[in-house]
Design an enzyme around this catalytic site. Sequence first.
Site, PDB file in Angstrom:
ATOM      1  CG  ASP A  65      29.739  -5.781  13.442  1.00  0.00           C
ATOM      2  OD1 ASP A  65      29.006  -5.786  14.340  1.00  0.00           O
ATOM      3  OD2 ASP A  65      30.621  -6.427  13.312  1.00  0.00           O
ATOM      4  CG  ASN A  66      27.555  -8.382  12.571  1.00  0.00           C
ATOM      5  OD1 ASN A  66      26.812  -7.248  12.744  1.00  0.00           O
ATOM      6  ND2 ASN A  66      27.977  -8.829  13.477  1.00  0.00           N
ATOM      7  CE  LYS A 106      23.927  -7.669  11.415  1.00  0.00           C
ATOM      8  NZ  LYS A 106      24.381  -6.341  11.974  1.00  0.00           N
ATOM      9  CD  GLU A 140      28.701  -9.113  18.126  1.00  0.00           C
ATOM     10  OE1 GLU A 140      29.771  -9.129  17.453  1.00  0.00           O
ATOM     11  OE2 GLU A 140      27.779  -9.023  17.998  1.00  0.00           O
ATOM     12  CG  ASP A 182      26.216  -3.347  14.284  1.00  0.00           C
ATOM     13  OD1 ASP A 182      26.627  -3.058  15.770  1.00  0.00           O
ATOM     14  OD2 ASP A 182      26.452  -4.550  13.974  1.00  0.00           O
TER      15      ASP A 182
HETATM   16  O1  LIG Z   1      21.319  -9.128  13.935  1.00  0.00           O
HETATM   17  C1  LIG Z   1      22.008  -8.487  14.320  1.00  0.00           C
HETATM   18  N1  LIG Z   1      22.071  -7.104  14.326  1.00  0.00           N
HETATM   19  C2  LIG Z   1      20.984  -6.438  13.781  1.00  0.00           C
HETATM   20  C3  LIG Z   1      20.766  -5.257  14.665  1.00  0.00           C
HETATM   21  C4  LIG Z   1      19.753  -4.556  14.546  1.00  0.00           C
HETATM   22  C5  LIG Z   1      19.542  -3.136  15.290  1.00  0.00           C
HETATM   23  O2  LIG Z   1      19.432  -2.215  14.406  1.00  0.00           O
HETATM   24  C6  LIG Z   1      18.094  -1.417  14.808  1.00  0.00           C
HETATM   25  N2  LIG Z   1      17.565  -1.067  13.433  1.00  0.00           N
HETATM   26  C7  LIG Z   1      17.550   0.212  13.250  1.00  0.00           C
HETATM   27  C8  LIG Z   1      17.174   0.927  11.999  1.00  0.00           C
HETATM   28  C9  LIG Z   1      16.566   0.120  11.065  1.00  0.00           C
HETATM   29  O3  LIG Z   1      16.143   0.712  10.098  1.00  0.00           O
HETATM   30  C10 LIG Z   1      16.716  -1.242  11.403  1.00  0.00           C
HETATM   31  C11 LIG Z   1      16.973  -1.856  12.576  1.00  0.00           C
HETATM   32  C12 LIG Z   1      17.450  -2.407  15.308  1.00  0.00           C
HETATM   33  O4  LIG Z   1      16.194  -1.933  15.994  1.00  0.00           O
HETATM   34  C13 LIG Z   1      18.240  -3.258  16.315  1.00  0.00           C
HETATM   35  O5  LIG Z   1      18.597  -2.225  17.301  1.00  0.00           O
HETATM   36  C14 LIG Z   1      23.588  -8.946  15.092  1.00  0.00           C
HETATM   37  C15 LIG Z   1      23.419 -10.344  15.282  1.00  0.00           C
HETATM   38  C16 LIG Z   1      24.716 -10.925  15.614  1.00  0.00           C
HETATM   39  N3  LIG Z   1      24.764 -12.502  15.934  1.00  0.00           N
HETATM   40  O6  LIG Z   1      25.486 -12.719  16.405  1.00  0.00           O
HETATM   41  O7  LIG Z   1      23.530 -12.960  15.799  1.00  0.00           O
HETATM   42  C17 LIG Z   1      26.010 -10.198  15.781  1.00  0.00           C
HETATM   43  C18 LIG Z   1      25.818  -8.876  15.493  1.00  0.00           C
HETATM   44  O8  LIG Z   1      26.958  -8.110  15.705  1.00  0.00           O
HETATM   45  C19 LIG Z   1      24.757  -8.188  15.042  1.00  0.00           C
HETATM   46  O9  LIG Z   1      24.847  -6.956  14.658  1.00  0.00           O
HETATM   47 MG   LIG Z   2      26.712  -6.232  14.612  1.00  0.00          MG
END
Ligand SMILES: O=C(NC/C=C/[C@H]1O[C@@H](n2ccc(=O)cc2)[C@H](O)[C@@H]1O)c1cc([N+](=O)[O-])cc(O)c1O
Ligand SMILES: [Mg+2]
Length: 214
Positions: free
Chosen positions: A169-170, A144, A199, A141
């Site tokens: 997820d996603n 992406k 969500e 999660d």
């Molecule tokens: O972009 C999305 N998620 C990216 C999440 C990123 C998370 O993962 C961490 N991370 C931790 C370790 C790493 O190596 C890199 C990042 C980042 O610091 C952040 O906390 C997203 C977007 C939508 N949306 O509707 O736009 C809906 C969703 O459910 C999503 O998950």
């Molecule tokens: Mg997500």
Amino acid sequence: TQSTRPQRLLSAVQKNATRGDPRSVVQAIDQFCRHKEWAMNVGDEKGCILDSVVSEINPATVLELGTYCGYSTVRIASLLPPHAKLITLEFNPNYASIARQVIAWAGLEDKVQLVEGASGDWIPKMKEQFGVKTFDLVFLDHWKDRYLPDTKLIEECGLLTKGSVLLADNVICPGTPDYLEYIRSSPQYESQYFKSHLEYTKVEDGLEKSVFLG
Ligand SMILES: O=C(NC/C=C/[C@H]1O[C@@H](n2ccc(=O)cc2)[C@H](O)[C@@H]1O)c1cc([N+](=O)[O-])cc(O)c1O
Ligand SMILES: [Mg+2]
């Protein structure tokens, strides 16, 4: 100084949830995100699918990629058997700090190891640093465009065993097309799509569950 959305989400948990009650923490975050400010938690609808997959596997070891505010961390950890371990990777120190407090409010610190840094750096260190042999469940999660490279890295590091489950997820919104193409065409996985919604919205999204065949 202006507060951040994660800080406001944490305040909502501290105000509306009961210490030591994970379900009330999950409910407080869902209420906040549905009625006050949207945030990228897996949410209540996809969260029920996550719960059913976790309960079915009853994992001893879980890796979560992308903690954010700790919503799915709390959902998963609250379902783990005694002595089971969840390692969750978070890149952003501000998010990590909020997540630690959310996890603590739920009373789940003993089941969760939050590790700060990049998945690409930490995945190769899982065995030596945390004594992990293999993961029974990996919940993807985070960014992406990291789902596919990190899955390949997890395979290369020998962190999967026959029956290990990847839950992503996603896979529709925002979408992870290269990951879906890889995992659905790979003879090493048996995949299943759980249709749901993004969500707190009516937009289609879903979870992809993939069992590693070894
Ligand atoms: O972009 C999305 N998620 C990216 C999440 C990123 C998370 O993962 C961490 N991370 C931790 C370790 C790493 O190596 C890199 C990042 C980042 O610091 C952040 O906390 C997203 C977007 C939508 N949306 O509707 O736009 C809906 C969703 O459910 C999503 O998950
Ligand atoms: Mg997500």
